[in-house]
Design a protein around this motif. Structure first.
Motif, short mmCIF file in Angstrom:
data_model
loop_
_atom_site.label_atom_id
_atom_site.label_comp_id
_atom_site.label_asym_id
_atom_site.label_seq_id
_atom_site.Cartn_x
_atom_site.Cartn_y
_atom_site.Cartn_z
N ARG A 31 2.06 52.73 -24.35
CA ARG A 31 1.85 53.69 -25.44
C ARG A 31 2.84 54.85 -25.36
O ARG A 31 3.35 55.32 -26.38
N ALA A 32 3.16 55.30 -24.14
CA ALA A 32 4.09 56.43 -23.96
C ALA A 32 5.51 56.06 -24.36
O ALA A 32 6.28 56.94 -24.79
N THR A 33 5.87 54.80 -24.25
CA THR A 33 7.24 54.39 -24.55
C THR A 33 7.37 53.76 -25.93
O THR A 33 8.47 53.35 -26.31
N TRP A 34 6.28 53.68 -26.70
CA TRP A 34 6.32 53.04 -28.02
C TRP A 34 7.36 53.72 -28.91
O TRP A 34 7.47 54.95 -28.95
N SER A 35 8.14 52.92 -29.63
CA SER A 35 9.15 53.43 -30.55
C SER A 35 9.56 52.32 -31.51
O SER A 35 9.57 51.15 -31.12
N THR A 36 9.95 52.69 -32.72
CA THR A 36 10.49 51.69 -33.65
C THR A 36 11.88 51.23 -33.21
O THR A 36 12.44 50.32 -33.79
N LEU A 37 12.41 51.83 -32.16
CA LEU A 37 13.67 51.38 -31.60
C LEU A 37 13.51 49.98 -30.99
O LEU A 37 14.45 49.20 -30.97
N HIS A 38 12.30 49.67 -30.52
CA HIS A 38 12.09 48.38 -29.87
C HIS A 38 10.79 47.68 -30.26
O HIS A 38 10.59 46.53 -29.92
N SER A 39 9.91 48.33 -30.96
CA SER A 39 8.63 47.71 -31.30
C SER A 39 8.53 47.45 -32.80
O SER A 39 8.87 48.31 -33.61
N VAL A 40 8.03 46.28 -33.13
CA VAL A 40 7.78 45.95 -34.54
C VAL A 40 6.30 46.11 -34.88
O VAL A 40 5.91 45.96 -36.03
N GLN A 41 5.50 46.42 -33.88
CA GLN A 41 4.07 46.66 -34.08
C GLN A 41 3.85 48.12 -34.47
O GLN A 41 4.62 48.99 -34.08
N PRO A 42 2.78 48.39 -35.21
CA PRO A 42 2.46 49.80 -35.53
C PRO A 42 2.16 50.58 -34.24
O PRO A 42 1.77 50.01 -33.23
N ARG A 43 2.34 51.90 -34.32
CA ARG A 43 2.01 52.76 -33.17
C ARG A 43 0.55 52.52 -32.79
O ARG A 43 -0.33 52.53 -33.66
N PRO A 44 0.28 52.32 -31.51
CA PRO A 44 -1.11 52.10 -31.08
C PRO A 44 -1.98 53.34 -31.34
O PRO A 44 -1.52 54.46 -31.15
N VAL A 45 -3.20 53.09 -31.77
CA VAL A 45 -4.17 54.16 -31.98
C VAL A 45 -5.49 53.75 -31.32
O VAL A 45 -5.79 52.57 -31.20
N PRO A 46 -6.27 54.74 -30.90
CA PRO A 46 -7.57 54.40 -30.28
C PRO A 46 -8.48 53.72 -31.29
O PRO A 46 -8.37 54.00 -32.48
#
Length: 169
Positions: A26-41
């Motif tokens: 979660r701390a490293t999530w970015s559209t630079l490398h992830s195609v998934q939406p930002r994780p949310v609780p």
């Protein structure tokens, strides 16, 4: 080629690493490398049926903190493709960047794939992630294909770059 400067042990992941790996992801999530939406609780578990601990290597600092991981798996479930492994995720904590840890994890993934009997290793990387692409290229990965405009991220179309290398050289 640089080696990690800080003391890190790269080891197989354990079930007990799940919370730390989830936080890192979660701390490293970015559209630079992830195609998934930002994780949310509420957050999904880091490990699940498809992503077990035995498919991950973690980089643990000498103080016991997990500062990175690489996920290694099969690109398809086909028996005729069992000789190929795929890097399916790589993350390095911000506090550990610039120390060669990503490179060490990429190398460890190749070593583990070889240990498992693989003769090839592949990965997918977003075209705009030039830092990751340079790392992979410096480790012998070559572009083997490009899927133009495969993803729409942060308001623009992004190519999906397929890379791979032999493990028998």
């Amino acid at each position: 080629m640089s080696e990690p400067r800080a003391p890190h042990a790269i080891r197989p992941a354990r079930d007990s690493d799940a919370d730390a790996l989830g936080e890192l992801d979660r701390a490293t999530w970015s559209t630079l490398h992830s195609v998934q939406p930002r994780p949310v609780p509420p957050y999904e578990p880091f490990f699940d049926e498809r992503h077990r601990p035995d498919g991950h290597l973690v980089a643990e600092s000498d103080d016991g903190r997990i500062n990175g991981y690489v996920r290694l798996g099969f690109s398809t479930p086909l028996a005729c493709n069992r000789h190929v492994r795929q890097i399916q995720g790589l993350a390095v904590a911000g506090r550990a960047r610039g120390q060669g840890l990503g490179r060490a994890l990429v190398r460890a993934a190749g070593d583990e794939a070889r240990r498992q009997g693989a003769v090839r290793i592949t990965l997918r990387v977003l075209a705009h992630n030039t830092t990751a692409r340079k790392l992979y290229e410096s480790e012998g990965y070559a572009v083997e294909g490009v899927l133009p405009g495969e993803f729409f991220l942060a308001g623009r179309y992004v190519d999906d770059v397929l890379m791979g290398r032999s493990l028998t050289l």
